[in-house]
Every structure is written in structure tokens, then in C-alpha cells.
Design a protein around this motif. Structure first.
Motif, PDB file in Angstrom:
ATOM      1  N   GLY A  30      28.966  13.511 -23.333  1.00 45.71           N
ATOM      2  CA  GLY A  30      30.132  12.627 -23.373  1.00 45.71           C
ATOM      3  C   GLY A  30      29.993  11.432 -24.248  1.00 45.71           C
ATOM      4  N   GLY A  54      34.323  18.726 -21.296  1.00 44.92           N
ATOM      5  CA  GLY A  54      33.669  17.754 -22.160  1.00 44.92           C
ATOM      6  C   GLY A  54      34.366  17.531 -23.479  1.00 44.92           C
ATOM      7  N   ASP A  55      35.377  18.363 -23.847  1.00 44.81           N
ATOM      8  CA  ASP A  55      36.112  18.136 -25.095  1.00 44.81           C
ATOM      9  C   ASP A  55      36.909  16.839 -25.001  1.00 44.81           C
ATOM     10  OD1 ASP A  55      35.119  20.355 -26.325  1.00 44.81           O
ATOM     11  OD2 ASP A  55      36.828  21.644 -25.825  1.00 44.81           O
ATOM     12  N   GLU A  56      37.144  16.222 -26.131  1.00 49.44           N
ATOM     13  CA  GLU A  56      37.752  14.895 -26.173  1.00 49.44           C
ATOM     14  C   GLU A  56      39.262  14.944 -25.918  1.00 49.44           C
ATOM     15  OE1 GLU A  56      36.841  13.160 -29.904  1.00 49.44           O
ATOM     16  OE2 GLU A  56      34.696  12.905 -29.466  1.00 49.44           O
ATOM     17  N   LYS A  63      39.684   8.314 -29.339  1.00 50.37           N
ATOM     18  CA  LYS A  63      39.258   8.945 -28.105  1.00 50.37           C
ATOM     19  C   LYS A  63      39.598   8.048 -26.911  1.00 50.37           C
ATOM     20  CE  LYS A  63      35.288  10.745 -25.578  1.00 50.37           C
ATOM     21  NZ  LYS A  63      33.829  10.963 -25.556  1.00 50.37           N
ATOM     22  N   GLU A  66      38.238  12.524 -21.797  1.00 49.87           N
ATOM     23  CA  GLU A  66      37.660  13.832 -22.043  1.00 49.87           C
ATOM     24  C   GLU A  66      38.196  14.828 -21.029  1.00 49.87           C
ATOM     25  OE1 GLU A  66      33.581  13.445 -19.397  1.00 49.87           O
ATOM     26  OE2 GLU A  66      33.467  13.129 -21.557  1.00 49.87           O
ATOM     27  N   TYR A 107      40.565  19.814 -29.197  1.00 50.66           N
ATOM     28  CA  TYR A 107      40.658  18.632 -28.346  1.00 50.66           C
ATOM     29  C   TYR A 107      42.103  18.477 -27.905  1.00 50.66           C
ATOM     30  CZ  TYR A 107      42.529  16.218 -32.464  1.00 50.66           C
ATOM     31  OH  TYR A 107      43.288  15.849 -33.538  1.00 50.66           O
TER      32      TYR A 107
END
Length: 331
Positions: A30, A54-56, A63, A66, A107
């Protein structure tokens, strides 16, 4: 003591290695050692594509959280988004799965929404929209290629024939040219002869092209036609103005056409003239008697003769005597 110290050192290094391993793992997952608790939002899609934990989550390229977890909920897939408590997402904002380049990771992209809209609370569901990914684009390109290949095949068949004896467009054109070659040659010869005559100044078209005087006369005639058209346009405009005035009841004609009182007066005058004419025709009145009674004409002629004789006798008499002579001559 040496064995105890050595054991303690080994245990310390082991714990330190575990700590470093945990820190490295969390950093790679992260970007932070300690996660911001924030708040959760639910985003539902028909498919999460290659999205994973865990993808943004980004807003305007920045950002803001997550993907905490992905799950299958009935007939759709859901992504649980962990959003930083410092960022407030509006209720009309929309989330979509975006690919970071052709071969990049996916994302969640969130738009800004409307500033006046309320904020989404913890646990709320955010609106989503489906965006095409690389696989769907490639599939559409493949379908387009198949359609293009079919269209090109049909075009080739139409041009060269179906291979079963049926002639194509090229064969038909070739056959048409072969069958009409003589006619085409004659037509070409005639066109060449016409072109030669035009170049020599023969015929009307040749004179128009090669005779400068005829060209000047034609230009002058066109100028006169344009001038006549302009004058006709002016005349029509003036006539239209007169018609408009007549319709508006202006002028003598307008008054005659649209003024009721003027029309009544004209009809009354015509009736009076007709009545006078009828009386004259019947011999009524002084003018009628003068025109229709012959005795009045004879009396007038007699008076004129008497006056003529009286004037003849004036030369030998004086003024007083002349008056007496005239009186006796007339009465």
C-alpha cells in the motif's frame, strides 16, 4: 553467559528480520506502513476485469485510497474501497475501472462530482459506469477486421466474378467495350472532327471560342440583359409600392377601391348624370328643349335674321334712331 548472549543476539536478529520483512511487505502493498483507516465505499460492476486487492483509487489522477477487498455479490462483482478520511466524495460522483496504459495495472477512477452535492457516508454505494478495456477493444477490432475482410471479398467477387462462370464488373466492362468497339471508334472520330472544327473557328461554338468580336458582342448582350433585369426589378418594386399604397387606401385609386364613402359619392354622381341625360333625352328642361324642340331653333334663326336687317339700317340713322330701328326690327 556467552551462549546466552549469543542466543539473545540470534533471537534479536530474527525478530529484526521479521520486522523488516513485514515493513517491506506492507510498503509494497500500500505504500504505507500504517494504513489510514478512512471510510469504506461499495462499487458494483458487471466485471472487475483485472482489478485486485490493493489497487489504487484515484481522483483527478491523485491517489485517495485503495481497493480493500473484492467479492462476488449475486449477479455482479463488488469492490470495497477504502477512502482516506481527508477526501470527501460527492453523492453524484461516478467510479469506473481504468487501465494505466495498454499493459499497465487497473485502478478505480472517481470523478469530482458536483460541488453542491452531499458527501457519501461510510458504507454507501457509489455510482459506477462501465468503460471498455483492452480485451473488448481488441475483440471489436477483430470483429471489424472480419467485416472488412467479408466486404473486400464481396468487392473482389463483384469485380472479378464468382469463379463459377458468372462474369464480374471487369469482364462485363471488357465485353461491353469489345461489342461496341466500332461505335466507340466512330464516336471518338466524330468528337475529334468536332474538336478540329472548333479549333478552326467553324460553327457557332467555334466562333464563340475563337472570334473576339463575337465574344465581346455576347458579353455586351449579357450586360444589356443584366441591365434590363435590373430595370425590370426596379419596375416591379415600384409597382409593388403602388399596389401597397392602393391596398392601404392611399391616393385616388386607393380611395376609389377601398373608401366606401368615395365609392358611394361616385355612384351618386353617376346616377345624377344619368338622370340629367334621361331628362335631356326626353326634352325636359332648357337644354333638353334646345336639343329636342325645333321651334326654338326656328325662333332663334328668325331673331338672328331680324337682327341682321336691323344692323343693315344702322348706317343711315343716328344713335337714337338706330335704337328705334333695332327695337322695331326685333319686336
Amino acid at each position: 553467559m556467552n551462549n546466552l548472549q549469543q542466543t539473545a543476539r540470534v533471537g534479536l536478529f530474527f525478530l529484526l528480520g521479521l520486522a523488516l520483512t513485514w515493513v517491506t511487505f506492507e510498503t509494497l502493498r500500500g505504500g504505507k506502513i500504517f494504513k489510514d483507516q478512512g471510510y469504506n465505499l461499495i462499487a458494483g460492476f458487471e466485471t472487475l476485469k483485472e482489478l485486485k486487492d490493493g489497487d489504487e483509487v484515484r481522483m483527478a489522477g491523485v491517489k485517495i485510497g485503495e481497493v480493500e477487498k473484492t467479492r462476488l455479490a449475486g449477479r455482479r462483482a463488488e469492490a470495497i474501497l477504502r477512502i482516506s478520511h481527508e477526501v470527501k466524495i460527492k453523492s453524484d460522483a461516478t467510479a469506473s475501472i481504468v487501465s494505466a496504459g495498454l499493459l499497465g495495472t487497473n485502478y478505480i477512477g472517481v470523478d469530482l462530482g458536483t460541488e453542491s452535492a452531499p458527501d457519501l457516508p461510510d458504507g454507501a454505494e457509489i455510482k459506477t459506469k462501465t468503460t471498455p478495456d483492452l480485451n473488448s477493444v481488441m475483440s471489436q477490432i477483430g470483429d471489424l477486421g472480419k467485416k472488412l475482410e467479408g466486404a473486400l471479398g464481396n468487392l473482389g467477387t463483384a469485380l472479378s466474378g464468382d469463379g463459377k462462370g458468372g462474369p464480374g464488373i471487369i469482364q462485363k466492362v471488357d465485353q461491353l467495350v469489345s461489342e461496341n468497339r466500332e461505335s466507340i471508334n466512330k464516336t471518338t472520330t466524330n468528337l475529334q472532327a468536332i474538336t478540329d472544327k472548333v479549333n478552326k473557328g467553324e460553327g457557332t461554338l467555334g466562333k464563340l471560342i475563337n472570334d473576339p468580336k463575337l465574344h465581346d458582342d455576347l458579353v455586351a448582350a449579357l450586360g444589356e440583359i443584366k441591365q434590363g433585369a435590373a430595370e425590370a426589378k426596379t419596375f416591379i418594386a415600384n409597382a409593388q409600392a403602388i399596389v401597397d399604397q392602393v391596398k392601404a387606401g392611399k391616393g385616388t385609386i386607393g380611395a376609389l377601391v377601398f373608401d366606401q364613402k368615395a365609392g358611394d359619392d361616385i355612384r351618386a354622381s353617376i346616377a345624377t348624370i344619368r338622370a340629367v341625360s334621361d331628362k335631356i333625352s326626353r326634352g325636359e328642361g332648357t337644354l333638353g328643349k334646345l336639343l329636342n324642340d325645333d321651334s326654338i331653333l326656328r325662333d332663334a334663326q328668325s331673331i338672328m335674321k331680324k337682327a341682321d336687317r336691323a344692323l343693315d339700317g344702322l348706317d343711315d340713322t343716328g344713335p337714337i334712331s338706330a335704337v328705334g330701328v333695332v327695337y322695331r326690327g326685333l319686336f
